[in-house]
Design a protein around this motif. Structure first.
Motif, mmCIF file in Angstrom:
data_model
loop_
_atom_site.group_PDB
_atom_site.id
_atom_site.type_symbol
_atom_site.label_atom_id
_atom_site.label_comp_id
_atom_site.label_asym_id
_atom_site.label_seq_id
_atom_site.Cartn_x
_atom_site.Cartn_y
_atom_site.Cartn_z
ATOM 1 N N LYS A 137 3.249 5.972 0.369
ATOM 2 C CA LYS A 137 2.244 5.848 1.065
ATOM 3 C C LYS A 137 0.952 6.956 0.574
ATOM 4 N N TYR A 153 -11.551 1.252 -3.085
ATOM 5 C CA TYR A 153 -10.226 1.360 -2.209
ATOM 6 C C TYR A 153 -9.897 -0.032 -1.737
ATOM 7 N N GLY A 157 -6.252 -2.466 -2.090
ATOM 8 C CA GLY A 157 -5.415 -2.757 -0.840
ATOM 9 C C GLY A 157 -5.488 -1.608 0.244
ATOM 10 N N PHE A 158 -6.249 -0.730 0.130
ATOM 11 C CA PHE A 158 -6.210 0.433 1.187
ATOM 12 C C PHE A 158 -7.121 -0.265 2.412
ATOM 13 N N GLN A 159 -6.460 0.113 3.618
ATOM 14 C CA GLN A 159 -7.104 -0.231 4.819
ATOM 15 C C GLN A 159 -7.369 0.767 5.636
ATOM 16 N N LEU A 182 -2.654 3.296 1.883
ATOM 17 C CA LEU A 182 -2.319 2.240 1.000
ATOM 18 C C LEU A 182 -0.666 2.560 0.920
#
Length: 184
Positions: A137, A153, A157-159, A182
């Motif tokens: 991660k 970002y 796929g970063f949340q 991520l």
């Protein structure tokens, strides 16, 4: 942590873009002075990083930081444009035995080198490096007014995992600090 085969990871990348030579490579201790000088310029903008020139590590401390991050299983990378350091990306691993499967991402580019796709190249390199080196991660924090970075970002796929309200005042306005993650 599971051992990872790193033979297929390309440590140095070189490409040409609009007549410029671009290289992403691991930072070396001798880069510390130039990294310090360039980082000071970014911090003086007062927009992207939560630091002041007085809070920055000196050149020797920066050299030690490069070595410490690498010795701790992390990544410290520079991007060069025509032989000049234009920015960095780093992954600092969490504590050994508890959170070393995670790494905190930090990046910056010097004014004049933004908008050229270098941030994208650094992020792709970082994600590939993380996958190859057993990082599960990647975590980061970003001011909520930094739309360009947040969009990049999110594209990869970063949340958003959290938000600290009114964490800073930038250019006279309150900004929130976003925490993003991520899983790689």
């Amino acid at each position: 942590m599971e051992a990872t085969d790193i033979r297929h990871f390309q440590y140095k990348r070189h490409w040409e873009q609009e007549g410029h030579s671009l290289v992403i490579r691991p930072a070396e201790p001798h880069d510390a002075q130039e990294i310090h000088r360039r980082l000071t310029r970014v911090v003086e903008e007062g927009v992207y990083l939560n630091e002041t020139p007085d809070s920055l590590p000196d050149r020797e401390e920066k050299r030690e930081e490069i070595e410490d991050i690498r010795e701790g299983g992390g990544m410290y990378t520079v991007v060069e444009v025509d032989g000049e350091i234009a920015g960095v990306a780093l992954l600092r691993r969490g504590l050994e035995g508890t959170s070393d499967h995670t790494a905190k991402f930090r990046t910056w580019l010097v004014p004049g080198y933004r908008g050229l796709g270098l941030g994208t190249q650094l992020l792709e390199y970082t994600i590939e490096w993380a996958r190859t080196h057993g990082v599960e991660k990647i975590n980061l924090d970003v001011w909520d007014n930094n739309d360009r970075a947040i969009q990049l970002y999110e594209k990869y796929g970063f949340q958003v995992e959290g938000r600290r309200l009114k964490q800073a005042v930038i250019e006279g306005e309150y900004v929130d600090e976003l925490y993003m993650g991520l899983f790689v």
